[in-house]
Design a protein around this motif. Structure first.
Motif, PDB file in Angstrom:
ATOM      1  N   ASP A 267      66.634  42.753  49.293  1.00 56.69           N
ATOM      2  CA  ASP A 267      65.630  43.759  49.636  1.00 56.69           C
ATOM      3  C   ASP A 267      65.249  44.595  48.421  1.00 56.69           C
ATOM      4  OD1 ASP A 267      65.570  42.936  52.257  1.00 56.69           O
ATOM      5  OD2 ASP A 267      66.955  44.460  52.983  1.00 56.69           O
ATOM      6  N   ALA A 268      66.231  44.959  47.602  1.00 56.30           N
ATOM      7  CA  ALA A 268      65.958  45.772  46.421  1.00 56.30           C
ATOM      8  C   ALA A 268      65.135  44.996  45.399  1.00 56.30           C
ATOM      9  CB  ALA A 268      67.267  46.251  45.796  1.00 56.30           C
ATOM     10  N   ILE A 269      65.501  43.736  45.174  1.00 52.53           N
ATOM     11  CA  ILE A 269      64.744  42.908  44.232  1.00 52.53           C
ATOM     12  C   ILE A 269      63.317  42.708  44.729  1.00 52.53           C
ATOM     13  CG2 ILE A 269      64.550  40.585  43.242  1.00 52.53           C
ATOM     14  CD1 ILE A 269      67.637  40.470  43.280  1.00 52.53           C
ATOM     15  N   ALA A 270      63.175  42.435  46.027  1.00 50.96           N
ATOM     16  CA  ALA A 270      61.842  42.212  46.591  1.00 50.96           C
ATOM     17  C   ALA A 270      60.981  43.462  46.486  1.00 50.96           C
ATOM     18  CB  ALA A 270      61.973  41.784  48.054  1.00 50.96           C
ATOM     19  N   ALA A 271      61.556  44.627  46.789  1.00 46.09           N
ATOM     20  CA  ALA A 271      60.795  45.874  46.717  1.00 46.09           C
ATOM     21  C   ALA A 271      60.345  46.151  45.287  1.00 46.09           C
ATOM     22  CB  ALA A 271      61.643  47.034  47.241  1.00 46.09           C
ATOM     23  N   VAL A 295      57.078  49.989  52.317  1.00 41.78           N
ATOM     24  CA  VAL A 295      56.368  48.900  52.996  1.00 41.78           C
ATOM     25  C   VAL A 295      57.339  48.060  53.817  1.00 41.78           C
ATOM     26  CG1 VAL A 295      55.185  46.693  52.609  1.00 41.78           C
ATOM     27  CG2 VAL A 295      54.428  48.746  51.394  1.00 41.78           C
ATOM     28  N   PHE A 296      58.456  47.651  53.208  1.00 38.36           N
ATOM     29  CA  PHE A 296      59.422  46.815  53.920  1.00 38.36           C
ATOM     30  C   PHE A 296      60.073  47.564  55.082  1.00 38.36           C
ATOM     31  CE2 PHE A 296      59.951  43.972  50.034  1.00 38.36           C
ATOM     32  CZ  PHE A 296      59.241  42.941  50.616  1.00 38.36           C
ATOM     33  N   THR A 297      60.402  48.843  54.874  1.00 31.95           N
ATOM     34  CA  THR A 297      61.042  49.621  55.935  1.00 31.95           C
ATOM     35  C   THR A 297      60.090  49.821  57.107  1.00 31.95           C
ATOM     36  OG1 THR A 297      62.288  50.810  54.226  1.00 31.95           O
ATOM     37  CG2 THR A 297      62.321  51.724  56.441  1.00 31.95           C
ATOM     38  N   SER A 310      63.751  38.858  64.594  1.00 28.99           N
ATOM     39  CA  SER A 310      64.006  39.131  63.185  1.00 28.99           C
ATOM     40  C   SER A 310      63.555  37.983  62.284  1.00 28.99           C
ATOM     41  CB  SER A 310      65.498  39.404  62.954  1.00 28.99           C
ATOM     42  OG  SER A 310      66.275  38.287  63.361  1.00 28.99           O
ATOM     43  N   ASP A 311      63.534  36.754  62.819  1.00 25.61           N
ATOM     44  CA  ASP A 311      63.116  35.637  61.964  1.00 25.61           C
ATOM     45  C   ASP A 311      61.641  35.745  61.592  1.00 25.61           C
ATOM     46  OD1 ASP A 311      62.297  35.248  64.527  1.00 25.61           O
ATOM     47  OD2 ASP A 311      62.796  33.126  64.641  1.00 25.61           O
ATOM     48  N   VAL A 312      60.816  36.248  62.522  1.00 28.83           N
ATOM     49  CA  VAL A 312      59.407  36.469  62.213  1.00 28.83           C
ATOM     50  C   VAL A 312      59.270  37.548  61.152  1.00 28.83           C
ATOM     51  CG1 VAL A 312      57.153  37.077  63.162  1.00 28.83           C
ATOM     52  CG2 VAL A 312      58.784  35.790  64.548  1.00 28.83           C
ATOM     53  N   GLN A 313      60.112  38.569  61.252  1.00 29.79           N
ATOM     54  CA  GLN A 313      60.123  39.649  60.275  1.00 29.79           C
ATOM     55  C   GLN A 313      60.446  39.113  58.877  1.00 29.79           C
ATOM     56  OE1 GLN A 313      62.604  43.027  61.296  1.00 29.79           O
ATOM     57  NE2 GLN A 313      63.246  43.223  59.175  1.00 29.79           N
ATOM     58  N   GLN A 314      61.436  38.230  58.784  1.00 27.74           N
ATOM     59  CA  GLN A 314      61.813  37.668  57.490  1.00 27.74           C
ATOM     60  C   GLN A 314      60.698  36.803  56.917  1.00 27.74           C
ATOM     61  OE1 GLN A 314      64.481  38.653  55.917  1.00 27.74           O
ATOM     62  NE2 GLN A 314      65.038  39.920  57.681  1.00 27.74           N
ATOM     63  N   ILE A 315      59.983  36.089  57.802  1.00 25.06           N
ATOM     64  CA  ILE A 315      58.853  35.275  57.345  1.00 25.06           C
ATOM     65  C   ILE A 315      57.770  36.175  56.754  1.00 25.06           C
ATOM     66  CG2 ILE A 315      56.970  33.780  58.107  1.00 25.06           C
ATOM     67  CD1 ILE A 315      58.919  32.612  60.178  1.00 25.06           C
ATOM     68  N   ALA A 316      57.502  37.308  57.427  1.00 27.20           N
ATOM     69  CA  ALA A 316      56.491  38.236  56.932  1.00 27.20           C
ATOM     70  C   ALA A 316      56.892  38.801  55.571  1.00 27.20           C
ATOM     71  CB  ALA A 316      56.295  39.371  57.938  1.00 27.20           C
ATOM     72  N   LYS A 317      58.167  39.153  55.418  1.00 27.84           N
ATOM     73  CA  LYS A 317      58.648  39.665  54.131  1.00 27.84           C
ATOM     74  C   LYS A 317      58.505  38.608  53.038  1.00 27.84           C
ATOM     75  CE  LYS A 317      62.012  43.175  55.592  1.00 27.84           C
ATOM     76  NZ  LYS A 317      63.424  43.602  55.515  1.00 27.84           N
ATOM     77  N   GLY A 318      58.870  37.366  53.388  1.00 26.24           N
ATOM     78  CA  GLY A 318      58.763  36.291  52.419  1.00 26.24           C
ATOM     79  C   GLY A 318      57.334  36.077  51.961  1.00 26.24           C
ATOM     80  N   ILE A 320      54.974  38.299  51.835  1.00 28.06           N
ATOM     81  CA  ILE A 320      54.599  39.427  50.967  1.00 28.06           C
ATOM     82  C   ILE A 320      55.146  39.223  49.562  1.00 28.06           C
ATOM     83  CG2 ILE A 320      54.935  41.894  50.568  1.00 28.06           C
ATOM     84  CD1 ILE A 320      54.850  42.294  53.579  1.00 28.06           C
ATOM     85  N   ILE A 321      56.393  38.754  49.477  1.00 27.20           N
ATOM     86  CA  ILE A 321      57.008  38.519  48.162  1.00 27.20           C
ATOM     87  C   ILE A 321      56.239  37.448  47.393  1.00 27.20           C
ATOM     88  CG2 ILE A 321      59.082  37.718  46.985  1.00 27.20           C
ATOM     89  CD1 ILE A 321      60.689  38.861  49.353  1.00 27.20           C
ATOM     90  N   VAL A 322      55.912  36.341  48.080  1.00 26.46           N
ATOM     91  CA  VAL A 322      55.180  35.258  47.419  1.00 26.46           C
ATOM     92  C   VAL A 322      53.825  35.756  46.921  1.00 26.46           C
ATOM     93  CG1 VAL A 322      54.022  33.053  47.795  1.00 26.46           C
ATOM     94  CG2 VAL A 322      56.337  33.416  48.674  1.00 26.46           C
ATOM     95  N   ALA A 323      53.139  36.524  47.761  1.00 25.41           N
ATOM     96  CA  ALA A 323      51.836  37.058  47.364  1.00 25.41           C
ATOM     97  C   ALA A 323      51.964  37.961  46.145  1.00 25.41           C
ATOM     98  CB  ALA A 323      51.215  37.820  48.530  1.00 25.41           C
ATOM     99  N   ALA A 324      53.012  38.797  46.111  1.00 27.58           N
ATOM    100  CA  ALA A 324      53.204  39.712  44.984  1.00 27.58           C
ATOM    101  C   ALA A 324      53.475  38.945  43.693  1.00 27.58           C
ATOM    102  CB  ALA A 324      54.358  40.667  45.280  1.00 27.58           C
ATOM    103  N   VAL A 325      54.297  37.899  43.777  1.00 27.25           N
ATOM    104  CA  VAL A 325      54.605  37.105  42.580  1.00 27.25           C
ATOM    105  C   VAL A 325      53.355  36.390  42.079  1.00 27.25           C
ATOM    106  CG1 VAL A 325      55.918  35.142  41.709  1.00 27.25           C
ATOM    107  CG2 VAL A 325      57.028  36.831  43.164  1.00 27.25           C
TER     108      VAL A 325
END
Length: 338
Positions: A267-271, A295-297, A310-318, A320-325
């Protein structure tokens, strides 16, 4: 005959490249984009669960939960900016929280719990720093070893049991009566850590050295920077943030568990990444990292209120991370073309 006027070539100002906006402007655009994402999430929460999401107590809860991982993210931002990584932050939070809530430690009251959490965090950061800076170990391997060791030691201390906090002065920090103008004390601590972190990174020699080491460690060494000592200090700083976060988590949960801090490192790395900190080092932003945490919280809170899995939540986070990279790669490619 009239002599032709000499041809001159206009040089772009220092710190800028022709045809490309300055670094500070791009950072402002990234932060504004994250503010836009946060505004959209708040609107979604207000539409789907207006009575619950926009309730003052829920907003206080979001900020309080963001405070713990937010403090960890501030330390992680420094480490990543220097070109390193720290996979052990979650395990350090767990170890510090259980060590600070043992019966023997609680006999020393508020000061004993706070002191133990901070010292354990610093101790783990010191081990990471020595192994990486002076032992020549790759940060990924050294912090991965610390992750396993700290988790194992936390489990050994608790024997798998939850350690309940009985020191009332610690528990009182989490009750509404302790709020300052409606703001929980944990949020105030997070705000203070954020301000100090921003000043340290952007207004001090320590921050400039951190960026220099992350940009080009060899060039920094030739410029007179003690790269090994700087890296040691950075992992000490990360450990200190973990110790402070462990104390905040003790206040929030009222207990210490060996499962505390689970996946905090991710979570810290992603943020930090979605906030604009380069994973390869050389650029970091505290403000962006804090926005990434919020944003993540907020996403987590909205999913919880709407009873989504929670699995849908993790997909959404993933996603966001891909888009940011991808945005970071596009920015870096544009810089190279400029």
């Amino acid at each position: 005959m009239t002599q032709p006027a000499p041809v001159t070539t206009a040089e772009p100002p220092v710190g800028k490249t022709a045809g490309r906006p300055p670094l500070g402007l791009r950072a402002d655009v990234r932060n504004l984009s994250l503010l836009g994402v946060l505004a959209v999430l708040i609107a979604v929460g207000g539409v789907t669960k207006p009575d619950q999401f926009l309730d003052t107590s829920n907003l206080q809860l979001v900020l309080t939960q963001a405070s713990v991982i937010g403090v960890v993210t501030v330390g992680m931002t420094f480490v990543i900016t220097s070109g390193g990584i720290d996979l052990s932050v979650g395990a350090i939070v767990a170890l510090a929280s259980v060590w600070a809530t043992t019966v023997a430690t609680q006999e020393y009251g508020f000061a004993g719990i706070l002191f133990t959490a901070v010292v354990v965090g610093l101790g783990c950061g010191l081990v990471n720093g020595v192994l990486i800076a002076y032992g020549g170990m790759v940060p990924f391997i050294a912090t991965l070893a610390m992750l396993a060791s700290a988790r194992g030691l936390a489990l050994q201390i608790t024997d798998g049991r939850t350690q309940i906090v009985t020191v009332q002065s610690v528990l009182d920090l989490g009750v509404p009566d302790a709020y300052v103008l409606g703001v929980p004390p944990l949020v105030l601590v997070f705000a203070a850590v954020t301000v100090v972190g921003w000043l340290l990174l952007n207004r001090t020699t320590f921050g400039r050295r951190t960026v220099a080491v992350g940009g080009n460690a060899e060039a920094a060494r030739l410029a007179g920077i003690d790269v090994r000592r700087q890296r040691l200090y950075l992992y000490l700083l990360s450990g200190l943030c973990c110790g402070v976060a462990a104390f905040l988590l003790i206040v929030l949960a009222g207990s210490g568990q060996n499962t505390n801090g689970n996946l905090y490192e991710l979570d810290a790395i992603a943020a930090a990444i979605i906030g604009g900190t380069l994973l390869s080092g050389g650029r970091g932003t505290i403000a962006g990292s804090v926005l990434g945490v919020l944003v993540f919280t907020t996403i987590t809170n909205i999913f919880a209120l709407n009873n989504l899995q929670s699995d849908v939540q993790q997909i959404a986070k993933g996603a966001i991370i891909v888009a940011a990279v991808l945005v970071q790669r596009r920015t870096a490619r544009g810089a190279g073309e400029g």
